[in-house]
Design a protein around this motif. Structure first.
Motif, mmCIF file in Angstrom:
data_model
loop_
_atom_site.group_PDB
_atom_site.id
_atom_site.type_symbol
_atom_site.label_atom_id
_atom_site.label_comp_id
_atom_site.label_asym_id
_atom_site.label_seq_id
_atom_site.Cartn_x
_atom_site.Cartn_y
_atom_site.Cartn_z
ATOM 1 N N GLN A 4 -2.572 12.288 -3.870
ATOM 2 C CA GLN A 4 -1.504 12.611 -2.933
ATOM 3 C C GLN A 4 -2.077 12.783 -1.530
ATOM 4 O O GLN A 4 -3.121 13.400 -1.351
ATOM 5 C CB GLN A 4 -0.776 13.872 -3.395
ATOM 6 C CG GLN A 4 0.042 13.615 -4.650
ATOM 7 C CD GLN A 4 0.712 14.864 -5.196
ATOM 8 O OE1 GLN A 4 0.282 15.973 -4.913
ATOM 9 N NE2 GLN A 4 1.755 14.680 -5.987
ATOM 10 N N GLY A 5 -1.385 12.279 -0.566
ATOM 11 C CA GLY A 5 -1.899 12.254 0.808
ATOM 12 C C GLY A 5 -2.068 10.801 1.214
ATOM 13 O O GLY A 5 -1.685 10.390 2.313
ATOM 14 N N THR A 58 -3.601 14.347 5.787
ATOM 15 C CA THR A 58 -2.550 13.381 6.126
ATOM 16 C C THR A 58 -2.787 12.784 7.515
ATOM 17 O O THR A 58 -1.914 12.113 8.043
ATOM 18 C CB THR A 58 -1.151 14.029 6.118
ATOM 19 O OG1 THR A 58 -1.099 15.029 7.141
ATOM 20 C CG2 THR A 58 -0.840 14.685 4.780
ATOM 21 N N PHE A 93 7.960 10.551 3.668
ATOM 22 C CA PHE A 93 8.865 10.418 4.814
ATOM 23 C C PHE A 93 10.308 10.172 4.362
ATOM 24 O O PHE A 93 10.907 9.149 4.725
ATOM 25 C CB PHE A 93 8.435 9.270 5.737
ATOM 26 C CG PHE A 93 7.021 9.354 6.219
ATOM 27 C CD1 PHE A 93 6.506 10.557 6.717
ATOM 28 C CD2 PHE A 93 6.192 8.243 6.190
ATOM 29 C CE1 PHE A 93 5.203 10.629 7.173
ATOM 30 C CE2 PHE A 93 4.884 8.317 6.640
ATOM 31 C CZ PHE A 93 4.385 9.511 7.132
ATOM 32 N N ASN A 129 -0.392 8.443 0.116
ATOM 33 C CA ASN A 129 0.945 7.863 0.281
ATOM 34 C C ASN A 129 1.374 7.891 1.753
ATOM 35 O O ASN A 129 1.977 6.937 2.254
ATOM 36 C CB ASN A 129 1.959 8.605 -0.598
ATOM 37 C CG ASN A 129 1.984 10.096 -0.369
ATOM 38 O OD1 ASN A 129 0.949 10.713 -0.119
ATOM 39 N ND2 ASN A 129 3.152 10.702 -0.433
ATOM 40 N N PHE A 130 1.036 8.977 2.450
ATOM 41 C CA PHE A 130 1.436 9.065 3.853
ATOM 42 C C PHE A 130 0.641 8.073 4.709
ATOM 43 O O PHE A 130 1.172 7.470 5.633
ATOM 44 C CB PHE A 130 1.232 10.492 4.372
ATOM 45 C CG PHE A 130 2.185 11.481 3.760
ATOM 46 C CD1 PHE A 130 3.546 11.411 4.025
ATOM 47 C CD2 PHE A 130 1.733 12.466 2.897
ATOM 48 C CE1 PHE A 130 4.437 12.314 3.458
ATOM 49 C CE2 PHE A 130 2.611 13.375 2.324
ATOM 50 C CZ PHE A 130 3.973 13.296 2.599
ATOM 51 N N ASN A 187 2.188 14.290 9.346
ATOM 52 C CA ASN A 187 3.285 15.211 9.059
ATOM 53 C C ASN A 187 3.274 16.418 9.979
ATOM 54 O O ASN A 187 4.048 17.342 9.797
ATOM 55 C CB ASN A 187 3.189 15.711 7.610
ATOM 56 C CG ASN A 187 3.878 14.768 6.666
ATOM 57 O OD1 ASN A 187 4.742 14.017 7.091
ATOM 58 N ND2 ASN A 187 3.501 14.801 5.414
#
Lengths: 305, 220
Positions: free
Chosen positions: A148-149, A228, A116, A151-152, A232
């Motif tokens: 990764q992913g 996610t 973000f 993090n969101f 997003n």
């Protein structure tokens, strides 16, 4: 903290998951200093703040609601998932920082500014909190580490709650709701996309045919929606509503419902796009452009599925 | 818009080497210093002109983290071109090239054209991989090589367009465009004014022409 954040903690059974001192120990192991907020959490609980009684009452009502409905939500099978072989090992908390953690840590550092970017709450301080939660989780559950992913997910949780509950909520999402999603091979994610594809074929066969004609796997469109949890891809308010249901039901059903609703609303556009080799150009727009903040529309569609 | 061919590309390489930035620079002609992390795959497309012939490039930008490999592998199939990207300021991204190449050789069609890209040439003072090393690796493995900067746009056009030129040459030399796994599709409007004049079409192939030509303009 936001009422929604409190609700999510109840839905995610944070109280039951939480083990005293674990988060703080993980931070130490990760070479992170705990933020003042983490250190204060306990004292503040003892002092009791002004709204304590009222908040406790809200909490009790919500908790009883969860207890009453958790048996009512039929297990549609989406709670169990294919696990990566690697993630079968029990999460352990006694791993000292080693080479693999250093690698994970480096990756997390690299991804922080790519989470973000520009969000006012993910400035220096917010980013530190995000790093602490992700590093602690990587040590807590080395079979998953950091993928990764995540993090969101952690970033969204941190917008609504403090670090420690965000850490336990992240655990609930990764281990209970999305098991096998963020492992070594991300096998469960691929399986869910295959399942979604069979739903699409049976409900919207023309969309399925258009995807085949264009040689586009459905995962190219919907894979990151699931990974996610739509943060997003949908306007915030809509994504938050999806999370409400996801955490309340603790199954991935709502992810499928939302995906099918999005595809339903955009089926004509996708099929027409496919006719002139523009399927992906059309498909990448179907999530964000459509709603203009009035997300109720898509949610009503989703509930009907 | 009518075009002679549609080529599918895939962009691969370690996380953080600038794959998404290269795509954005190529499709939108802009550089975004920070952008959201790519999860799974992203998509972009642009029309280019090779020898007066319109070619549509359809580009799949993939996530670079190791755990996503099994997901991204499914995009190799049916790709005509690949941009294999490393970061000249991070040696490890260069050292991982062999494993990326192995993946590509295993999962892509053998005719896929691979362009090796050393990105971030604008931060030359932090360089950890020399241009010569890049060239050497490319020569050894039969790849085309360029150093680019997604930030300044240096060589970005060339990276995508030179790859397309190589693919066009392969078609000229008789690559079967009717075989879908080659990642090439004969486009709309190719029948009258496009491919047939340039000798791009393999005589043995049965290009899908006509029908779509008129509709393409109205669609979308």
């Amino acid at each position: 903290m936001a009422l929604r954040g409190r609700c999510w903690q109840i839905f995610a059974r944070v109280k039951e998951r939480r083990r005293d001192g674990v988060f703080r120990e993980l931070l130490v192991a990760a070479g992170e200093s705990a933020s003042a907020e983490v250190l204060e959490t306990k004292d503040r609980k003892e002092d009791g703040d002004e709204n304590g009684d009222e908040e406790d009452a809200v909490e009790r009502v919500l908790a009883s609601l969860v207890d009453a409905t958790c048996t009512a939500v039929p297990d549609d099978g989406s709670r169990t998932a294919v696990r990566d072989d690697a993630s079968d090992s029990t999460p352990c908390t006694a791993v000292s920082p080693d080479t693999s953690f250093r690698r994970v840590r480096k990756q997390i550092d690299k991804d922080l500014p790519r989470t973000f970017p520009g969000h006012p709450l993910l400035d220096g301080i917010g980013r530190d909190a995000l790093r602490r939660v992700l590093c602690a989780y990587a040590l807590h559950n080395p079979a998953v580490g950091y993928c990764q992913g995540m993090n969101f997910l952690a970033a969204l949780l941190l917008l609504l709650m403090e670090e420690e509950p965000a850490f336990w909520c992240l655990g609930a999402l990764v281990e209970d709701v999305l098991p096998g999603y963020y492992g070594n091979t991300m096998l469960a994610s691929a399986v869910d996309q295959a399942v979604l594809r069979t739903f699409v074929d049976s409900r919207f066969p023309r969309v399925g045919a258009a995807l085949d004609d264009a040689g586009v796997p459905l995962a190219a469109v919907a894979g990151s929606w699931f990974l996610t949890l739509y943060v997003n891809h949908l306007p915030w308010e809509v994504a938050l509503r999806v999370w409400d249901v996801l955490l309340f039901e603790r199954t991935r059903r709502v992810l499928f419902q939302t995906a099918l609703a999005l595809i339903d609303v955009n089926a004509k556009r996708i099929v027409e796009g496919g006719r002139c080799d523009r399927l992906m150009e059309c498909a990448v727009q179907i999530a964000p452009a459509q709603f203009d903040g009035s997300g109720e529309f898509i949610l009503i569609f989703a509930w009907a599925i | 818009m009518s075009y002679a061919y549609l080529f599918k590309y895939i962009i691969i390489g370690d996380t953080g080497v600038g794959k998404s930035c290269l795509l954005l620079q190529f499709t939108d002609k802009r550089f975004q210093h920070v952008h959201d992390l790519t999860i799974g795959v992203e998509f972009g497309s642009r029309m280019v002109s090779i020898n007066d012939r319109q070619i549509k490039l359809q580009i799949w930008d993939t996530a670079g983290q190791e755990s996503f490999r099994s997901i991204t592998r499914s995009y190799y199939r049916g790709a005509a071109g690949a941009l294999l990207v490393y970061d000249i300021t991070r040696r490890e991204t260069f050292e991982h090239l062999s494993s990326w190449l192995e993946d590509a050789r295993q999962h892509a069609n053998p005719n896929m054209t691979i362009m090796l890209i050393g990105n971030k040439s604008d931060v030359a003072h932090k360089r950890q991989v020399s241009r010569e090393e890049g060239e050497e690796f490319a020569r050894e493995h039969g790849l085309v090589f360029l150093e680019t900067s997604a930030k300044t746009s240096d060589n970005v056009e060339e990276a995508f367009i030179n790859t397309a030129s190589v693919i066009c040459e392969k078609i000229d030399d008789g690559l079967d465009v009717s075989n879908e796994s080659h990642g090439i599709k004969v486009g709309y409007g190719a029948g009258g004014t496009g491919a047939n004049q340039g000798g791009f079409v393999n005589p043995g192939a049965a290009p899908r022409v006509g029908g779509g030509g008129g509709a393409a303009g109205q669609c979308c």
